[in-house]
Design an enzyme around this catalytic site. Structure first.
Site, PDB file in Angstrom:
ATOM      1  N   GLU A   1       4.080   4.062   5.901  1.00  0.00           N
ATOM      2  CA  GLU A   1       2.832   3.310   5.774  1.00  0.00           C
ATOM      3  C   GLU A   1       1.787   4.107   4.992  1.00  0.00           C
ATOM      4  OE1 GLU A   1       1.240   0.767   5.786  1.00  0.00           O
ATOM      5  OE2 GLU A   1       1.373  -0.487   7.546  1.00  0.00           O
TER       6      GLU A   1
ATOM      7  N   VAL B   1     -11.323   3.198   3.367  1.00  0.00           N
ATOM      8  CA  VAL B   1     -10.938   4.077   2.254  1.00  0.00           C
ATOM      9  C   VAL B   1     -10.095   3.307   1.234  1.00  0.00           C
ATOM     10  CG1 VAL B   1     -11.097   6.331   3.383  1.00  0.00           C
ATOM     11  CG2 VAL B   1      -9.046   4.944   3.713  1.00  0.00           C
TER      12      VAL B   1
ATOM     13  N   ASP C   1      -4.154   1.709  11.274  1.00  0.00           N
ATOM     14  CA  ASP C   1      -5.526   1.417  11.689  1.00  0.00           C
ATOM     15  C   ASP C   1      -5.494   0.926  13.144  1.00  0.00           C
ATOM     16  OD1 ASP C   1      -8.114   0.430  11.908  1.00  0.00           O
ATOM     17  OD2 ASP C   1      -8.103  -0.639  10.011  1.00  0.00           O
TER      18      ASP C   1
ATOM     19  N   GLY D   1       0.769  -1.247   0.000  1.00  0.00           N
ATOM     20  CA  GLY D   1       0.000   0.000   0.000  1.00  0.00           C
ATOM     21  C   GLY D   1       0.796   1.291   0.000  1.00  0.00           C
TER      22      GLY D   1
HETATM   23  P1  IMP Z   1      -3.295  -2.138  11.149  1.00  0.00           P
HETATM   24  O1  IMP Z   1      -2.254  -3.184  11.304  1.00  0.00           O
HETATM   25  O2  IMP Z   1      -4.609  -2.546  11.775  1.00  0.00           O
HETATM   26  O3  IMP Z   1      -2.850  -0.771  11.647  1.00  0.00           O
HETATM   27  O4  IMP Z   1      -3.634  -2.040   9.622  1.00  0.00           O
HETATM   28  C1  IMP Z   1      -2.767  -1.494   8.761  1.00  0.00           C
HETATM   29  C2  IMP Z   1      -2.987  -2.018   7.366  1.00  0.00           C
HETATM   30  O5  IMP Z   1      -4.349  -2.362   7.118  1.00  0.00           O
HETATM   31  C3  IMP Z   1      -2.657  -0.934   6.379  1.00  0.00           C
HETATM   32  O6  IMP Z   1      -1.317  -0.991   6.007  1.00  0.00           O
HETATM   33  C4  IMP Z   1      -3.589  -1.231   5.225  1.00  0.00           C
HETATM   34  O7  IMP Z   1      -2.973  -2.115   4.327  1.00  0.00           O
HETATM   35  C5  IMP Z   1      -4.768  -1.915   5.851  1.00  0.00           C
HETATM   36  N1  IMP Z   1      -5.923  -0.991   6.016  1.00  0.00           N
HETATM   37  C6  IMP Z   1      -6.371  -0.450   7.173  1.00  0.00           C
HETATM   38  N2  IMP Z   1      -7.428   0.348   6.965  1.00  0.00           N
HETATM   39  C7  IMP Z   1      -7.652   0.335   5.635  1.00  0.00           C
HETATM   40  C8  IMP Z   1      -8.615   1.005   4.781  1.00  0.00           C
HETATM   41  O8  IMP Z   1      -9.483   1.786   5.205  1.00  0.00           O
HETATM   42  N3  IMP Z   1      -8.503   0.740   3.448  1.00  0.00           N
HETATM   43  C9  IMP Z   1      -7.567  -0.111   2.937  1.00  0.00           C
HETATM   44  N4  IMP Z   1      -6.647  -0.739   3.673  1.00  0.00           N
HETATM   45  C10 IMP Z   1      -6.696  -0.523   5.029  1.00  0.00           C
HETATM   46 MG    MG Z   2      -0.629  -1.564   4.175  1.00  0.00          MG
END
Ligand code: IMP
Ligand code: MG
Length: 180
Positions: free
Chosen positions: A103, A158, A107, A48
């Protein structure tokens, strides 16, 4: 306002290319000021972050730096699976380096939490996080709060500007928000 339909969901443009460019420049200016005396190693989290990273690195001013890539995955569809997979491991020595993780979006913080532990174990001197988007309401890990944020967002899903929906729509030039 531009809209996109993808896999039965309706998305509306939320950050325009001009707004994104402003956010990216603001992040780049802060990093440029903070790393004047250093030679940071940017660790770009694939897939991403490749779009944000390309813009961010070119917006830095007078910074001598290196860039490397890591590929991790924790998502399936619109939901996190909670388990980080290292699909492409780190190829660069981070021992004694000032690392900046790049990043697309932070999230729950799981990705950053696990990645930081990994980089710390490999001897990084310092680790900071630059992200295009940040969902503060969903943060679950104290050590995963990003240091440089392009734009904060509430809990919506998103797409675009690198962010995918099951692998697609990363190429959109704007960030789109899902509409119920
Ligand atoms: P985390 O480990 O929960 O912080 O998630 C991080 C990863 O989840 C990011 O690098 C994204 O690849 C994916 N992600 C989180 N939210 C979204 C979103 O709203 N759209 C698309 N990918 C997301
Ligand atoms: Mg990602």
């Amino acid at each position: 306002m531009r809209t996109i339909d993808e896999q039965g969901y309706h998305f509306e443009e939320w950050l325009t290319p001009a707004e994104i460019a402003r956010d990216v420049q603001q992040v780049a200016d802060k990093i440029s000021a903070d790393y004047q005396e250093k030679e940071p190693l940017f660790v770009v989290v694939l897939n991403g972050a490749f779009v944000f990273a390309a813009d961010l690195l070119r917006a830095l001013k007078d910074i001598r730096c290196e860039v490397t890539f890591i590929r991790v995955s924790s998502y399936f569809g619109m939901r996190t699976t909670g388990q980080l997979q290292f699909i492409v491991p780190l190829q660069q020595v981070v021992d004694n380096r000032d690392v900046i993780i790049v990043e697309d979006i932070v999230d729950s913080g799981l990705t950053i939490h696990q990645l930081k532990a990994h980089l710390r174990a490999q001897g990084a001197t310092s680790i900071r996080v630059a992200t295009m988007l940040y969902k503060p309401n969903k943060m679950e890990y104290d050590d995963a709060v990003p240091d440089y944020v392009g734009h904060e967002i509430t809990d919506e899903f998103v797409i675009g500007y690198g962010l995918d929906f099951d692998g697609f729509v990363r190429n959109l030039d704007a960030v789109y928000k899902v509409k119920e």
